[in-house]
Write an enzyme that holds these catalytic residues in place. Sequence first.
Site, mmCIF file in Angstrom:
data_model
loop_
_atom_site.group_PDB
_atom_site.id
_atom_site.type_symbol
_atom_site.label_atom_id
_atom_site.label_comp_id
_atom_site.label_asym_id
_atom_site.label_seq_id
_atom_site.Cartn_x
_atom_site.Cartn_y
_atom_site.Cartn_z
ATOM 1 N NE ARG A 45 38.966 43.707 52.737
ATOM 2 C CZ ARG A 45 37.824 44.337 52.648
ATOM 3 N NH1 ARG A 45 37.565 45.334 53.443
ATOM 4 N NH2 ARG A 45 36.934 44.009 51.739
ATOM 5 N NE ARG B 80 33.902 49.258 54.933
ATOM 6 C CZ ARG B 80 35.028 49.714 55.476
ATOM 7 N NH1 ARG B 80 36.160 49.093 55.253
ATOM 8 N NH2 ARG B 80 35.019 50.784 56.230
ATOM 9 C CG ASN C 154 26.530 46.234 44.010
ATOM 10 O OD1 ASN C 154 26.006 46.886 44.904
ATOM 11 N ND2 ASN C 154 27.585 46.678 43.338
ATOM 12 C CG HIS D 137 27.456 50.670 39.432
ATOM 13 N ND1 HIS D 137 28.415 51.086 40.337
ATOM 14 C CD2 HIS D 137 27.766 51.266 38.252
ATOM 15 C CE1 HIS D 137 29.273 51.887 39.721
ATOM 16 N NE2 HIS D 137 28.900 52.016 38.451
ATOM 17 C CG ASP E 67 32.293 39.007 39.225
ATOM 18 O OD1 ASP E 67 32.576 40.109 39.750
ATOM 19 O OD2 ASP E 67 32.385 38.791 38.010
ATOM 20 N N GLY F 223 35.205 40.746 41.008
ATOM 21 C CA GLY F 223 35.680 42.025 40.476
ATOM 22 C C GLY F 223 34.910 43.218 41.015
ATOM 23 C CG ASP G 73 30.717 48.067 40.361
ATOM 24 O OD1 ASP G 73 30.043 47.511 41.238
ATOM 25 O OD2 ASP G 73 31.192 49.206 40.499
HETATM 26 C C1 GRF Z 1 23.048 54.220 45.142
HETATM 27 O O1 GRF Z 1 23.008 55.074 44.019
HETATM 28 C C2 GRF Z 1 23.987 53.071 44.916
HETATM 29 O O2 GRF Z 1 23.978 52.555 43.638
HETATM 30 C C3 GRF Z 1 25.293 53.753 45.179
HETATM 31 O O3 GRF Z 1 25.055 54.518 46.327
HETATM 32 C C4 GRF Z 1 23.685 54.901 46.335
HETATM 33 C C5 GRF Z 1 23.098 54.438 47.638
HETATM 34 O O4 GRF Z 1 21.940 55.139 47.944
HETATM 35 N N1 GRF Z 1 26.378 52.831 45.308
HETATM 36 P P1 GRF Z 1 21.084 54.815 49.238
HETATM 37 O O5 GRF Z 1 22.032 54.713 50.425
HETATM 38 O O6 GRF Z 1 20.321 53.550 48.990
HETATM 39 O O7 GRF Z 1 20.182 56.013 49.390
#
Ligand code: GRF
Length: 190
Positions: free
Chosen positions: A66, A92, A108, A110, A142, A144, A146
Amino acid sequence: MNDFTCVVFISGTGSNLRAILEAIEKGALSGVKVAAVIADVDAPGLSFARDRGIPAHVPLADYSTREDWNRALVDCTAHYAPDLVVLAGFMRLLGAPMLEAFRGRIINTHPALLPAFPGAHGVRDALNYGVKVTGATVIDVDEGVDTGAIIDQRALTIRPGESEEELHERIKVIEREMLVDVIARRARNE
Ligand code: GRF
C-alpha cells in the site's frame, strides 16, 4: 490563459468522468482540461479516456504494498501538475502522501447528503434507514471517510418502493450536474 488541469480518479463505470469530458467537449467547462485518468482497477470507465487519447493509468496493478502504491499514485498524479484532483467514484481511501501533496486540491463526490450515510454504501444505507430525502454531496477530501468540508449538495425525494439501483441512477443524474458545476466554479476561482 493556461488550462485548469484536472486529473480524474475512477473505480467504476465512469459516468461522472464522461459527464466532465462531454461538458468540456460542449464548451461548458471553459479552460478545463482532463490531463489523465487514474483508476485502482481496470475500470470500464477508463475507455472514456482511452477513446479520447487521454492517458489512463492503473498504478495499483504494478505495486504490491500500500505504501508503494500511495507513492506511485502521488508520482503519477504529480506528473500532470493538476490544479484539481477529482475523485469521481473512486472507491479507495487516499493515503497521507496524496493528501500532503494535493491538500485543498482534491474533491470527492458522494451519493448521499453528508454527513449522513458516509462510506461505500451511501445509497443503500439511506434507503435502509428510511429517510425520505437523499441526494449527493461534493466535498473537499481530508483524512476521514467522507468527512471533508461540504462544497455543494443536491437533494431529491425518494419514491415509494424505489430500489437501490433506481435511486442510485437518479442520484447520479444530479451528482454529475453538480460535479461539473463545482469544477467550473473552481476553474473560475470562485
Ligand atoms: C457515484 O455515485 C459515486 O458517488 C459513487 O460511485 C458512483 C460512481 O459512478 N461513489 P460512475 O463510476 O461515475 O458512473
